[in-house]
Design a protein around this motif. Structure first.
Motif, mmCIF file in Angstrom:
data_model
loop_
_atom_site.group_PDB
_atom_site.id
_atom_site.type_symbol
_atom_site.label_atom_id
_atom_site.label_comp_id
_atom_site.label_asym_id
_atom_site.label_seq_id
_atom_site.Cartn_x
_atom_site.Cartn_y
_atom_site.Cartn_z
ATOM 1 N N LYS A 1 -10.272 5.513 3.605
ATOM 2 C CA LYS A 1 -8.998 4.790 3.616
ATOM 3 C C LYS A 1 -8.801 4.062 4.939
ATOM 4 C CE LYS A 1 -5.060 3.391 2.181
ATOM 5 N NZ LYS A 1 -4.978 2.338 1.187
ATOM 6 N N ASP B 1 0.851 -1.183 0.000
ATOM 7 C CA ASP B 1 0.000 0.000 0.000
ATOM 8 C C ASP B 1 0.893 1.241 0.000
ATOM 9 O OD1 ASP B 1 -1.908 1.960 0.320
ATOM 10 O OD2 ASP B 1 -3.009 0.888 1.879
ATOM 11 N N ARG C 1 -7.685 10.376 -1.337
ATOM 12 C CA ARG C 1 -9.026 9.899 -0.986
ATOM 13 C C ARG C 1 -9.433 10.395 0.395
ATOM 14 N NH1 ARG C 1 -8.437 3.581 -2.043
ATOM 15 N NH2 ARG C 1 -8.915 3.748 0.145
ATOM 16 N N THR D 1 -2.560 10.364 0.821
ATOM 17 C CA THR D 1 -3.656 9.948 -0.056
ATOM 18 C C THR D 1 -4.453 11.143 -0.542
ATOM 19 O OG1 THR D 1 -5.576 8.491 -0.217
ATOM 20 C CG2 THR D 1 -5.241 9.602 1.881
ATOM 21 N N LYS E 1 -1.499 13.482 -1.945
ATOM 22 C CA LYS E 1 -0.562 12.937 -2.903
ATOM 23 C C LYS E 1 -0.840 13.542 -4.283
ATOM 24 C CE LYS E 1 1.145 8.331 -3.707
ATOM 25 N NZ LYS E 1 0.775 6.934 -3.650
ATOM 26 N N GLU F 1 0.032 4.304 0.009
ATOM 27 C CA GLU F 1 -0.540 5.440 0.734
ATOM 28 C C GLU F 1 -0.188 5.423 2.223
ATOM 29 O OE1 GLU F 1 -4.502 6.287 -1.926
ATOM 30 O OE2 GLU F 1 -4.638 4.817 -0.326
#
Length: 171
Positions: free
Chosen positions: A136, A102, A131, A129, A169, A104
């Motif tokens: 998350k 992962d 999101r 991230t 990000k 993130e």
């Protein structure tokens, strides 16, 4: 480690205070160091209450001291052929493997162990991230629960995520 030493010192203090309270309650003031006891002293309610509280703390401290010697570090699996003890480090490595790909999640630190009869995992992470953080976090929690159940049949009651740094990000 500092917390464990501090709590150990606190429990030793409770033990010493409870023994002192028992001695204070059952011995007369003028003969504390002798082995004499006046039964009429326990007719005063303050001595009875003080003795009761001291005995309760004495028993609690003994239970705490004896429970330190039979604590298991890890997770015990009962199978048809016997018992298997999975160490806490093994559980941490499974969590690290599942979050390793992962991109993130950064700077992963893991605390895990029993909290009462339930098993609890706490993750300290930096999150990078674009999101939603809630989305998350829920994804990570479900991934950890599923992975540990799939590999060890360990049901996690709580997966707590503590995010120390969040950054967006760039695509």
């Amino acid at each position: 480690m500092f917390k464990k030493v501090l709590f150990f010192i606190a429990w030793v203090g409770i033990f010493v205070l409870s023994v002192t309270g028992i001695i204070f309650s059952v011995r007369p003031l003028d003969q504390r160091l002798l082995l004499s006891f006046k039964p009429d002293q326990l007719q005063h309610p303050i001595y009875v209450v003080f003795l009761g509280i001291s005995v309760v703390y004495f028993v609690l401290s003994l239970i705490k001291f004896f429970s330190l010697f039979n604590r298991t570090n890890g997770y015990l699996i009962n199978g048809s052929n016997g018992e298997v003890l999975v160490s806490t480090e093994s559980i941490k490595s499974i969590i690290k493997e599942s979050l390793e790909n992962d991109t993130e999640v950064k700077n992963l630190k893991i605390l895990c162990g029993k909290s009462g009869k339930k098993y609890k995992v706490t993750l300290f992470i930096d999150l990078h991230t674009t999101r939603s953080i809630a989305e998350k976090s829920a994804e990570i929690q479900q991934l950890i629960k599923d992975e540990l159940f799939k590999r060890l049949e360990l049901e996690i009651s709580v997966v707590e995520i503590k995010i120390s740094k969040v950054s967006t990000k760039a695509d």
